[in-house]
Design an enzyme around this catalytic site. Structure first.
Site, short mmCIF file in Angstrom:
data_model
loop_
_atom_site.label_atom_id
_atom_site.label_comp_id
_atom_site.label_asym_id
_atom_site.label_seq_id
_atom_site.Cartn_x
_atom_site.Cartn_y
_atom_site.Cartn_z
N HIS A 109 -2.25 5.48 -7.65
CA HIS A 109 -1.43 6.14 -6.63
C HIS A 109 -2.30 7.12 -5.86
O HIS A 109 -1.99 8.30 -5.74
CB HIS A 109 -0.27 6.88 -7.32
CG HIS A 109 0.93 7.09 -6.44
ND1 HIS A 109 1.84 6.11 -6.18
CD2 HIS A 109 1.38 8.17 -5.78
CE1 HIS A 109 2.80 6.58 -5.40
NE2 HIS A 109 2.54 7.83 -5.13
N THR A 145 0.00 4.37 -1.02
CA THR A 145 0.50 5.62 -1.57
C THR A 145 1.30 6.41 -0.54
O THR A 145 0.79 6.70 0.54
CB THR A 145 -0.68 6.48 -2.05
OG1 THR A 145 -1.43 5.71 -2.99
CG2 THR A 145 -0.20 7.76 -2.71
N GLU A 146 2.54 6.73 -0.89
CA GLU A 146 3.41 7.55 -0.04
C GLU A 146 3.55 6.99 1.38
O GLU A 146 3.72 7.72 2.34
CB GLU A 146 2.91 9.00 0.02
CG GLU A 146 2.64 9.65 -1.34
CD GLU A 146 3.91 9.94 -2.12
OE1 GLU A 146 4.93 10.23 -1.50
OE2 GLU A 146 3.88 9.85 -3.37
N LEU A 147 3.43 5.67 1.46
CA LEU A 147 3.53 4.95 2.74
C LEU A 147 2.54 5.44 3.80
O LEU A 147 2.83 5.41 5.01
CB LEU A 147 4.96 5.00 3.31
CG LEU A 147 6.08 4.49 2.41
CD1 LEU A 147 7.34 4.23 3.22
CD2 LEU A 147 5.69 3.23 1.66
N TRP A 299 5.45 8.98 4.43
CA TRP A 299 6.87 9.31 4.31
C TRP A 299 7.09 10.70 3.75
O TRP A 299 8.19 11.07 3.43
CB TRP A 299 7.63 8.24 3.50
CG TRP A 299 7.44 8.19 2.01
CD1 TRP A 299 6.65 8.99 1.23
CD2 TRP A 299 8.12 7.31 1.09
NE1 TRP A 299 6.76 8.64 -0.09
CE2 TRP A 299 7.67 7.62 -0.21
CE3 TRP A 299 9.05 6.28 1.24
CZ2 TRP A 299 8.11 6.93 -1.35
CZ3 TRP A 299 9.50 5.62 0.10
CH2 TRP A 299 9.02 5.94 -1.17
#
Lengths: 427, 432
Positions: A109, A145-147, A299
């Site tokens: 991640h 990761t986290e868009l 995001w």
């Protein structure tokens, strides 16, 4: 016929402990085992087990018409293995229904795409191997990761052979357009983009139990109508959210599980609506426009950019340091050491160092195991310093044998007697 | 025998077990050395009942029996009082509050004597009774001490720093006895020369009234004349001493050499200078670690700057440390650096010297007058300081010489010498 596309993010970091300066060179245990286990148990009981059971039930009840997808980070899977194999088994059970797709992501991640492409690719393929091992699937759609996303990422992922990519439908980039179609990226790449419908996603993920929200309480009927409103102006409604929404962020007492229980049936009352996984969406629909993203978007937070991980000097310094030892780590090539280094790349460590306050700061604080961002930075750098010492030591060892292996030439006199030895360095 | 010794009424504020910084340690060590050659009564706001000092009458106001206390109000300050713990729960050596960090102390000679929540709570109760501000406490202390003094026999009043000055002035007015003020630290050091607040005013007034001033260094004496306009004729510099230290060496747990800073992270101590020096050294030699021990209002800004400067992997901030950890740090350090902007003395450098750690110290410090075995720089000259540190790390001959010279100096940095100087000064002024 519009489709609902659910993707849930499952992730847990290996949180580091309050590793002090005095631990450097002394203790090589960086992680807060007790805390990691405790959080895993808490989330497993409140969310993973309950929600997985619910999903399995829904899939059976709707005879395979309810279809969903997950992205599970490698660090989360490792924690399932270590602390809660029952959770892992319940994900395997879901995979066996054939109605669940597992997406590709970076193993730890991480934000490796920004700092090192080779490391990024290594992590993505390590993650894919793990997905294959447990769920017997080869991921076809990627989520970063986290868009975190931009054109360069899309091109890179296209080059790696993926057919779709999950990203944020940021208002500033959509410019009035709907996120409810597939988009293509620039420069004629084939990869298709699935854009998060952040309004409908966050209605569930963030606003579901918000009593200050004018739509509170959110009922299945109300939500169903909003979904139906898309008819005629969209082909895929992408509902992307953290899996911990169910039972952890929104407690069971808010009624979130009841909401989830009734939603699929209610939506499918309308014969034009169905559920699809990201791969099925990509296979079913064409792209309708271009989503052109030069700067990274994500995001996270209200800014939906990189500022959650990269907005202060402590974050940039620690990122710089951890990626500076990449070549050394790879030269040493010790799987255990690589694993330690990989876990230190997990984006959460940098998220805890964020000093942006106000609304988003609260979120950062909620997730952080540390009292202040300064603590997060200090403990991280202490851990890094210890790792750096180990790397230096191992590097010396790795390099040393090359010299020792150098050929030795024995000098002999005419009568065969030895006169001496000299090492002959090979290149 | 003892009755023939000069009788000294000492007024202290911090005193073991209630101490915040160097002042408490200095008062304790000095008074115990003086107790050999003088008859000392030390009045402090708070002691613990079990805490006794050899040869010395230690009075903690908190331990006075209310019933036996015969109260004589001074100058109309009549309070129907009960005696409570007048706890010095302010910290006069921090200029501002430290957000996010709860602090008991932080400094080389700082010891942390824990207080329970219950005690803390009591202290707050007292605050509400007497008013929580410092000046109230200072006045309270002055009032009670003056009452006590009216029943005592002494030759000299000896006050330490501004918190006890008001008491000193009152007792002098009341008894006509000579007033000696021992100056360990000034508002000008702590808050900069532009600060002319009420603490400054109190210090100025006190020093004007005093009959003899004992600054802990020539550096401080100069500040007293320059910034307070006091005649240097009534000053006598008495450098601090130091207690023998059980020094030891420990093995470092990492390869890199270590440069140490110990102190409160306040403007006065120059924590940002230490950072700049570190950055310069690291440009030349990346295999050095800089360790900053202590807390204070500069903590966050220094931490952020260390990351901004890109030396986050070599600059370590430990936060508050107890004595044991501090001693360990001294035992593994290769250079001690004290870049103070205005340091009346600087006992931490002496402590480093005891541990055989060569010191690089600013000239704007009292200790630089007595520690010749040290490399000295003007606090603004971080280039020079960085050069010195690099030399000490790489040049064994220089290093050994500095350590050797410092250990010679240490023989003359004792509290016995300070104590004798003080009693001699009393005599010269014919106080005794």
């Amino acid at each position: 016929m519009p489709s609902i596309c659910f993707y849930f993010q499952v992730h847990q970091p290996f949180r580091i402990k309050n590793y002090s300066f005095f631990d450097i060179g002394h203790s090589h245990e960086y992680e807060d085992e007790a805390k990691n286990q405790q959080i895993m148990n808490k989330v497993a009981d409140k969310c993973y087990i309950k929600t997985n059971n619910k999903m399995l039930d829904l899939i059976h009840r709707h005879k395979g018409n309810f279809r969903i997808s997950y992205s599970i980070s490698g660090t989360a899977i490792e924690q399932f293995e270590k602390y809660r194999p029952d959770v892992l088994q319940s994900f395997i059970d879901l995979a066996n229904t054939g109605c669940v797709e597992f997406l590709a992501e970076t193993y730890s991640h991480s934000l490796s795409f920004i700092f090192s492409k080779p490391e990024f690719e290594r992590q993505v393929s390590k993650h894919a191997a793990m997905i294959k091992k447990y769920f017997n699937q080869v991921p076809k759609v990627f989520r970063n990761t986290e868009l975190i996303f931009n054109n360069e990422l899309a091109a890179h992922i296209d080059g790696m052979g993926y057919k779709g990519i999950i990203c944020e439908g940021a208002d500033r980039l959509l410019n009035g357009r709907t996120p409810n179609y597939l988009y293509n990226t620039v420069n004629g790449k084939k990869i298709k983009l699935l854009l998060k419908n952040h309004r409908l996603s966050d209605d569930i993920a963030f606003r579901f139990s918000d009593r200050g929200w004018k739509e509170f309480p959110l009922t299945v009927d109300k939500y169903k109508k909003w979904v139906y409103d898309v008819a005629g102006n969209g082909e895929t409604i992408n509902l992307f959210m953290d899996y911990e929404t169910f039972g952890e962020h929104q407690w069971e007492s808010t009624g979130i599980f009841d909401f989830l229980d009734h939603l699929p049936g209610a939506i499918m009352e309308h014969p034009d609506f169905d559920f699809k996984t990201p791969s099925e969406v990509v296979d079913s629909y064409p792209t309708r426009d271009t989503y052109d993203v030069h700067e990274f978007c994500s995001w996270a937070d209200t800014e939906r950019d990189l500022s959650a991980w990269l907005s202060n000097s402590m974050q940039s310094e620690s990122f710089k340091r951890i990626y500076a030892i990449e070549s050394d780590i790879k030269e040493i090539n010790d799987p255990k050491l690589t694993n330690v280094w990989e876990r230190l790349q997990t984006s959460d460590h940098f998220y805890y160092m964020c000093t942006k306050f106000w609304n988003d700061g609260d979120v950062h604080k909620y997730f952080s195991p540390f009292e202040t961002p300064y603590d997060a930075y200090m403990f991280y750098m202490n851990v890094y310093s210890d790792l750096e010492c180990i790397v230096k030591r191992k590097l010396k060892k790795v390099r040393a044998p090359k010299i020792a292996k150098a050929k030795t030439i024995r000098l002999q006199a005419n009568d065969g007697k030895a006169i001496g030895e000299h090492p002959a360095l090979t290149s | 025998m003892k009755s023939s010794l000069p009788k000294v009424l000492m007024l202290g504020w911090e005193f073991p077990p209630v101490i915040n910084g160097g002042l408490g340690v200095a008062c304790h060590d000095l008074s115990s050395a003086m107790s050999e050659i003088a008859d000392i009564t030390m009045v402090v706001p708070k002691t613990s009942p079990g805490f006794k000092m050899k040869n010395m009458n230690l009075v903690g106001i908190n331990n006075i029996d209310v019933n036996t206390f015969d109260h004589h109000p001074v100058e109309g300050a009549s309070l129907p009082y009960k005696i409570h713990n007048v706890r010095a729960d302010i910290n006069p050596y921090y200029s501002t509050n430290i957000e996010g960090y709860s602090v008991e102390g932080g400094g080389s000679s700082t010891a942390s004597y824990g207080t329970t929540d219950r005690e803390r709570l009591q202290a707050f109760n007292i605050d509400s009774l007497y008013g929580g501000d410092v000046i109230q406490k200072v006045m309270q202390y002055a009032d009670i001490t003056a009452s006590l003094a009216s029943k005592m026999d002494f030759d000299v009043i000896h006050a330490h720093d501004w918190m006890t000055m008001l008491a000193g002035i009152k007792i002098k007015e009341q008894t006509g006895k000579p007033l000696v003020m021992h100056i360990h630290s000034l508002e000008v050091d702590r808050s900069g020369p532009d600060n002319r607040g009420w603490v400054y005013q109190l210090e100025k007034k006190g020093m004007e009234i005093a009959d003899l001033l004992l600054p802990v260094s020539q550096f401080t004496a100069n500040i007293i004349s320059q910034h307070y306009g006091i005649d240097s004729g009534k000053m006598k510099v008495v450098h601090n001493g130091s207690m023998p230290v059980n020094a030891f060496k420990s093995k470092r747990r990492f390869k890199e050499k270590t440069v140490l800073f110990v102190g409160r992270l306040t403007r006065q101590k120059g924590p940002e200078k230490f950072l700049e020096i570190a950055a310069r050294v690291l440009q030349k030699d990346p295999d050095v670690r800089f360790v900053m021990a202590g807390v204070g209002d500069y903590f966050k800004s220094v931490l952020e700057r260390s990351s901004y400067t890109g030396i986050g992997n070599r600059f370590h901030m430990t936060g508050f440390l107890d004595q044991e950890k501090l001693r360990y740090l001294f035992s593994v350090s290769d250079v001690y650096c004290m870049p103070s902007i205005s340091e009346p003395f600087g006992l931490s450098a002496v402590e480093a010297a005891h541990f055989g750690v060569p010191c690089v110290i600013s000239k704007q410090s009292g200790v630089s007058e007595v520690l010749n075995g040290a490399l000295k720089f003007d606090f603004w000259d971080d280039n020079k300081a960085a050069g010195y540190i690099l030399n000490l790390l790489h040049d064994k001959t220089l290093r050994n010489k500095v350590i050797e010279d410092a250990s010679e100096n240490l023989k003359d940095i004792t509290w016995d010498i300070s104590a004798r100087k003080i009693v001699n000064a009393y005599a010269e002024k014919q106080f005794i």
